[in-house]
Structure formats: structure tokens, C-alpha cells
Design an enzyme around this catalytic site. Structure first.
Site, PDB file in Angstrom:
ATOM      1  N   GLY A  48       0.818  -1.209   0.000  1.00 14.59           N
ATOM      2  CA  GLY A  48       0.000   0.000   0.000  1.00 14.59           C
ATOM      3  C   GLY A  48       0.850   1.257   0.000  1.00 14.59           C
ATOM      4  O   GLY A  48       0.486   2.273  -0.606  1.00 14.59           O
TER       5      GLY A  48
ATOM      6  N   ASP B  95       1.047   0.289  13.051  1.00 18.96           N
ATOM      7  CA  ASP B  95       1.431  -0.998  12.466  1.00 18.96           C
ATOM      8  C   ASP B  95       1.787  -2.046  13.513  1.00 18.96           C
ATOM      9  O   ASP B  95       1.875  -3.232  13.192  1.00 18.96           O
ATOM     10  CB  ASP B  95       2.629  -0.819  11.520  1.00 18.96           C
TER      11      ASP B  95
ATOM     12  N   LYS C 299      -6.206  -2.328   6.754  1.00 17.30           N
ATOM     13  CA  LYS C 299      -4.814  -2.671   6.454  1.00 17.30           C
ATOM     14  C   LYS C 299      -4.809  -3.910   5.544  1.00 17.30           C
ATOM     15  O   LYS C 299      -5.783  -4.182   4.859  1.00 17.30           O
ATOM     16  CB  LYS C 299      -4.049  -2.920   7.758  1.00 17.30           C
TER      17      LYS C 299
END
Length: 633
Positions: A292, A513, A540
Site C-alpha cells: 500500500g 502498524d 490494512k
């Protein structure tokens, strides 16, 4: 096929032409090999009136032999095979014939090495068959041969002119092309095509952790080093580059746009920059794999290029939202089309004049901020981005490192067009997101003491350390220093009795994350841990809130997902089966959970660990985590 159309004149027939893309230079029954077609392609080219039962029968035959069967229009087949099969045979026949006619032919063949023998092996094929093939497929062969001759002429000119840059470009692109396209065809982000779709980790209960390790280079900084190094003037040297699949996708994209890049080799990459306006149109779509970051940052950079581009990705990336970058870029003047619901692929129209703007981000996102700053390098006037909460600032730091002025006032970052990037040297620190798995592992495994070397401690990334300390973690920073504009330290972590907390919302963007493995820490803590304000986790690589909650519940942990977070009650962790859903961070987090589990944990769909942490299993084994690919343990 032409003959069949004439003979059968539109009648439904049991005629199914096909072509197995496998074989050897050997002929005859004595060369029989029962495994010849296993895991090789067979192309069927049924005509419009082929009998469906016959087609199914032939397809079934090939599948029983282990082949992968695909259907193709016959004309397309002829063009593809002219390039992949006919041209190589023509070159092999011609090279051997040319060398055999020379006066020194005996010495040539006496001293030929493995490369010559490998390349010319197919010149041992049946001459009569290939004579027929070249005449039958004459038009397609000539088109392919003309294109190759143009490339060969260009290469000859480069040798004649002593143009080392041109030669290096051809050789570096060619060296990685086979592997790159093989991975694309595997239909996963850069996962070995030979892996089954369900790669299973078996994680067994462990003891304590000990030692000193260095985790791979920071992925965010690795991405940006390729992007800015390619747009800089001069040659940029990068040390510590993460040779994971996401960063390699970025590297390949710039190779596809004409940038000569040497490496990576043991983390070292040399980028021959082309300047802000030196990129060239790629021959086809740019494949971002599972990354991404690559897609979002590149969309900003490509919005102002003079050529059209299409950005594609694997099945996982193709589900992720891209309107968060497409919408503000359109406000700057970009023309971008997305797939349904704002998802990839992204098609970016070239030749647009961008105008800078002041953008208030509705949600904190370093990727959106970086995307707009990169677009701002080309936009008229000033481009400023104001974020509602701090996010990682690697782009701003690295722009300055390349000599590009960046203004930061409070929560607003601004750039103006008209400046240039100057090549520099970059040393990539170890990735704190990768270190996080070991920070939690050593915190929850009794008797552990571990040192993680040369870790980046950028203040916009240290939320995982702050949260673990609030939970009672025993973490100290040693040997703090600055390398290439980024703060770095060795991190010592010892086992500690963790307690549940309400995670402060201002720390959420600084650890976005790392939450999957922090959920494991919460499961091992005494009491309740509550996370709010983290709805970003739902979009995500997987819905990380739901997937982690499902896995923890399967292991006997009380976990309640909420729209923007999760509530976890610390307690005993059992063994069982969990699914990573192709998300590398989920797979590694449950590997860490095994340290406190009462029985082994089988973790399904782990192949994508290669995307961010290629040597995770080796480092885990080195420090005392008992996890391996099932069957390899």
C-alpha cells in the site's frame, strides 16, 4: 486451426487443439518422462464450434498429468509463443551455426562454459519440426524478430559509443526481470510461486529469549530512499535497504520507468538518479504487489508526470481504499480513475498541471501526507498538509537529506516546486515495526533479556515503546545517535509483568502498524486493555481488529472487537488453529503468542511474511522462539 475451419465448416466437432509448454531437446519414446508436464502450462485454443464435452475431456487429461491448463485465442497464442519459444530457438540455432562456421570453432566449443551450454541446449532440438514452425508462424516470428533486432542494434550502439549507463540499465533490468514477472504470475505479492497457497507456521510453546540481533532495515525509509534517489540528480548510495518484497516492488517500478538501479546486494543499492523530470513511461502497468505504501506514495509522484500510468497490486492490495489519496490529488488537478469503491487499480492520466493547496487531513496518515508532498514537488505554488495527529515524518526528513527545502510549523508541513533533489548517501536503520515483535516477545517470556541493535527511534514511530512502558515493560535505549537525519539506538528489553491499560489515543498513530503484536502483549497482561480511535486498522492488509480478535478468542483469550478498537482481558493462552488471512503482521504476532501458550499454535496463510520480514523465522529461532514452517520444524 485454419485447416480445421475449412474442413469442418462450422459444425460442432470433437476437435480441441492445444500446446503443452514443456518438453526437452530429446525426441522419441526412449526420452519419455512421466513428470514432464507437472506444474507446466498447457494452452488450449478451442475454436468457436468445439464440442464442450470434448473440451472438458482434453482439459481433464492434461490436469491428470499435473499440468496447469489455460485457454487462449489462437492468434494471441502464436504471438506469445513467437516471443517465448520461437525467438529463443532461432537465436540458439543461429549462434551455434555462426560459431561452428568459424576457423577457431574447436577452441570456441572446447572452452565454452555452463552459460553457453545452457543457452544453446535447445539448438539440439528437431530441425525439421522447427523448420515447419518458423514457416507456419512466419508473421508472428517476424514481428518479434524485428523488435528484438531494434533492441540488439541499440545495444550494439551502446557498446560502440562506450555508453556504460545504457548497458548497465539493460543488464540490471534483465537480471531481475525473470524473478519479478514470475512473482506477478504467482498472483500473490512476491511469494515464491512454488509455495502452496496455505503456508502454515507451527509455533510451539517457548522459554526465555536471549542474545543480540539486528532486524531488517526500515521498510518506510527503504521505500522513500528508492523514490527520492531516483528523482535526485547524481548517484545515491543506500546501505541497509530492506530486501523484502514490498520495497522491491517500489524498486522495480522505478526500473520500469527507466531508472538504472544496481542491487540490492546485502542491503546495498546504487541508484543512478534521473532528476525530477527524467522518468520515462513504463511499457505496461506498474505492479505494487502487496505494498500500500508503494501505491499511495507513487500515485502522488506520478500525478504530474507527462505520461499515463496504471498501478496494480495483488488480491489483498486490490481491496484497500485509495480514495484517500485520489480525492485530494484530484483537487490539485490530477486525473485519476480507480476501480469500484475507490479501490485499485489506479489509472493516472499524464500531462496534467497540478496546483498546490492547503489540505487538512481528515484522518492521520503518513501515506496520504507523503503522497501529497511528493505531488507538491511538481505543483504550482505551495502545497501544505495539516495532520490531526503526528504521523511518521520520514518523507520530510529524507527530502531535507536530499537538499529539498521543507517547512514544518506545528502540525503543518509545506513544500514548494522549483527546487531539486541532490544525490546523497543513506543508511537505513533497523525497522522498529519489525523490532516490535521481539520487544513484545522478550517482555512476555519469563527470564528474557534481549538487545535489538541499530533500531530507528524516530519519535513519530516509537508508540510501541511508549505503550509497552505504560504497561510496565522494562525497556531501555542505549547508544543513542543520529544516522542520516534519523535517530537510532540499541534497545535492551527484559521480561516484565505487564498490566492492562487504556491506550492513550494520542499514541495510536505512532504505533498503528504494531498493534497486532501489542494485542498479544495485552493478552499476556494482568487486567483489561482497551484500544480506541484505531479504525484505520480495519483497512490494512486485513481487518486487523477482527482477525486478531478471532485468533485470540480461538486461543481462549477474552477479546471483544469494537468499531474503532478492541477490549482484551489478559489471561491464559491456549493452543489451537488461527488464520493470518495473508497478513504478515498477524502471522508473526501469533508466532510471538506461542511463547506463553499452553500448546502449539498452527498459523495458516503465512506466505506473506516475506513481504516485510524475510528472515523472521531465522531470527526467531536464533533468540529462542520455537516457530517454523510446518514440516520443516
Amino acid at each position: 486451426m485454419r485447416a480445421a475451419r475449412l474442413a469442418f465448416a462450422g459444425q460442432a466437432v470433437r476437435f480441441v487443439p492445444g500446446h503443452p509448454i514443456a518438453g526437452s531437446e530429446q525426441s522419441g519414446v526412449e526420452a519419455a518422462n512421466a513428470e514432464l508436464f507437472r506444474r507446466h502450462k498447457v494452452i488450449l485454443t478451442p475454436c468457436e464450434y468445439s464440442d464442450e464435452a470434448a473440451l472438458a475431456l482434453v482439459e481433464g487429461l492434461w490436469r491428470e498429468l499435473g499440468a496447469d491448463v489455460e485457454a487462449m485465442e489462437v492468434e494471441h497464442h502464436d504471438q506469445v509463443l513467437a516471443a517465448t519459444s520461437h525467438l529463443p530457438h532461432l537465436l540458439a540455432f543461429t549462434l551455434v551455426d555462426s560459431l561452428a562456421k568459424r576457423s577457431e570453432n574447436l577452441e570456441i566449443f572446447r572452452y565454452s562454459a555452463g552459460g553457453f551450454r545452457d543457452f544453446t541446449r535447445i539448438a539440439g532440438s528437431d530441425p525439421v519440426m522447427w523448420h515447419d514452425i518458423f514457416l507456419a508462424n512466419r508473421e508472428a516470428v517476424l514481428r518479434t524478430l524485428d523488435t528484438f533486432r531494434d533492441d540488439l542494434d541499440a545495444l550494439r550502439d551502446a557498446v560502440d559509443a562506450g555508453d556504460g549507463h545504457q548497458l548497465l540499465g539493460v543488464f540490471t533490468r534483465a537480471r531481475v526481470a525473470r524473478e519479478h514477472f514470475s512473482k506477478i504470475l504467482a498472483r500473490r505479492a512476491y511469494v515464491d510461486a512454488m509455495h502452496s497457497t496455505d503456508l502454515i507456521f507451527l509455533a510451539k510453546p517457548g522459554s526465555s529469549l536471549a542474545g543480540r540481533i539486528r532486524v531488517p532495515g526500515d521498510k518506510s525509509i527503504s521505500h522513500r530512499s528508492i523514490m527520492l534517489g531516483s528523482l535526485a540528480e547524481g548517484t545515491t548510495e543506500v546501505e541497509g535497504f530492506l530486501e523484502g518484497e514490498d520495497a522491491l516492488a517500489t524498486l522495480q517500478a522505478f526500473r520500469d520507468m527507466g531508472v538504472v538501479i544496481e542491487g540490492p546486494h546485502h542491503g546495498r543499492v546504487t541508484i543512478h538518479g534521473v532528476g525530477l523530470h527524467g522518468l520515462k513511461a513504463p511499457a505496461g502497468p506498474l505492479y505494487m504487489g502487496n505494498s500500500g505504501t508503494s501505491m499511495r506514495l507513487l500515485s502522488g509522484l506520478l500525478a504530474a508526470q507527462p505520461f499515463d500510468t496504471t498501478l496494480t497490486g495483488d488480491a489483498s492490495l486490490s481491496k484497500r481504499p485509495m480514495n484517500r489519496v485520489a480525492k485530494p490529488l484530484r483537487e490539485m488537478g490530477a486525473v485519476i480513475e480507480t476501480g469500484p469503491e475507490g479501490r485499485p487499480p489506479l489509472t493516472i492520466k499524464g500531462g496534467q498541471r497540478l496546483t498546490g493547496m492547503a489540505y487538512d487531513m481528515p484522518m492521520a496518515s503518513a501515506q496520504v501526507k507523503s503522497c501529497l508532498l511528493l505531488a507538491g514537488l511538481y505543483a504550482a505554488g505551495s502545497t501544505s498538509v495539516t495532520e490531526p495527529a503526528p504521523t511518521r515524518d520520514h518523507t520530510e526528513r529524507m527530502l531535507r537529506g536530499f537538499g529539498y527545502p521543507v517547512s514544518v510549523e506545528g502540525s503543518t508541513v509545506s513544500v514548494e516546486a522549483g527546487h531539486k533533489l541532490t544525490a546523497t548517501r543513506i543508511e537505513v536503520p533497523a525497522d522498529i515495526s519489525s523490532a516490535a515483535f521481539f520487544l513484545v516477545a522478550a517482555s512476555i517470556a519469563e527470564g528474557s533479556e534481549l538487545v535489538l541493535e541499530h533500531v530507528g527511534i524516530n519519535p513519530t514511530r516509537t508508540g510501541v515503546i511508549d505503550i509497552l512502558k505504560l504497561m510496565g515493560g522494562d525497556i531501555t535505549l542505549e547508544n543513542q545517535r543520529e544516522v542520516g537525519g534519523e535517530p537510532v539506538a540499541d534497545i535492551r528489553v527484559r521480561a516484565a509483568k505487564l498490566k492492562g491499560i487504556d491506550i492513550p489515543e494520542d499514541l495510536v498513530p505512532l504505533a498503528i502498524d504494531e498493534f497486532p503484536v501489542l494485542f498479544v502483549a495485552a493478552a499476556c497482561a494482568e487486567g483489561r486493555t482497551v484500544l480506541r480511535g484505531a479504525e484505520e486498522l480495519r483497512v490494512k492488509e486485513s481487518d486487523r481488529i477482527q482477525v486478531m480478535a478471532d485468533g485470540l478468542i480461538a486461543l481462549g483469550v477474552k477479546a471483544e472487537p469494537t468499531p474503532d478498537g478492541i477490549i482484551i482481558e489478559g489471561g491464559a493462552i491456549g493452543g489451537g488453529e488461527v488464520w493470518a488471512h495473508g497478513d504478515h503482521r498477524i502471522a508473526m504476532s501469533f508466532s510471538v503468542a506461542s511463547l506463553r501458550a499452553s500448546a502449539p499454535i498452527r498459523i495458516h496463510d503465512c506466505a506473506n511474511v516475506a513481504t516485510s520480514f524475510p528472515n523472521f523465522l531465522a531470527l526467531a529461532a536464533e533468540v529462542g522462539i520455537n516457530v517454523a514452517v510446518e514440516g520443516n520444524a
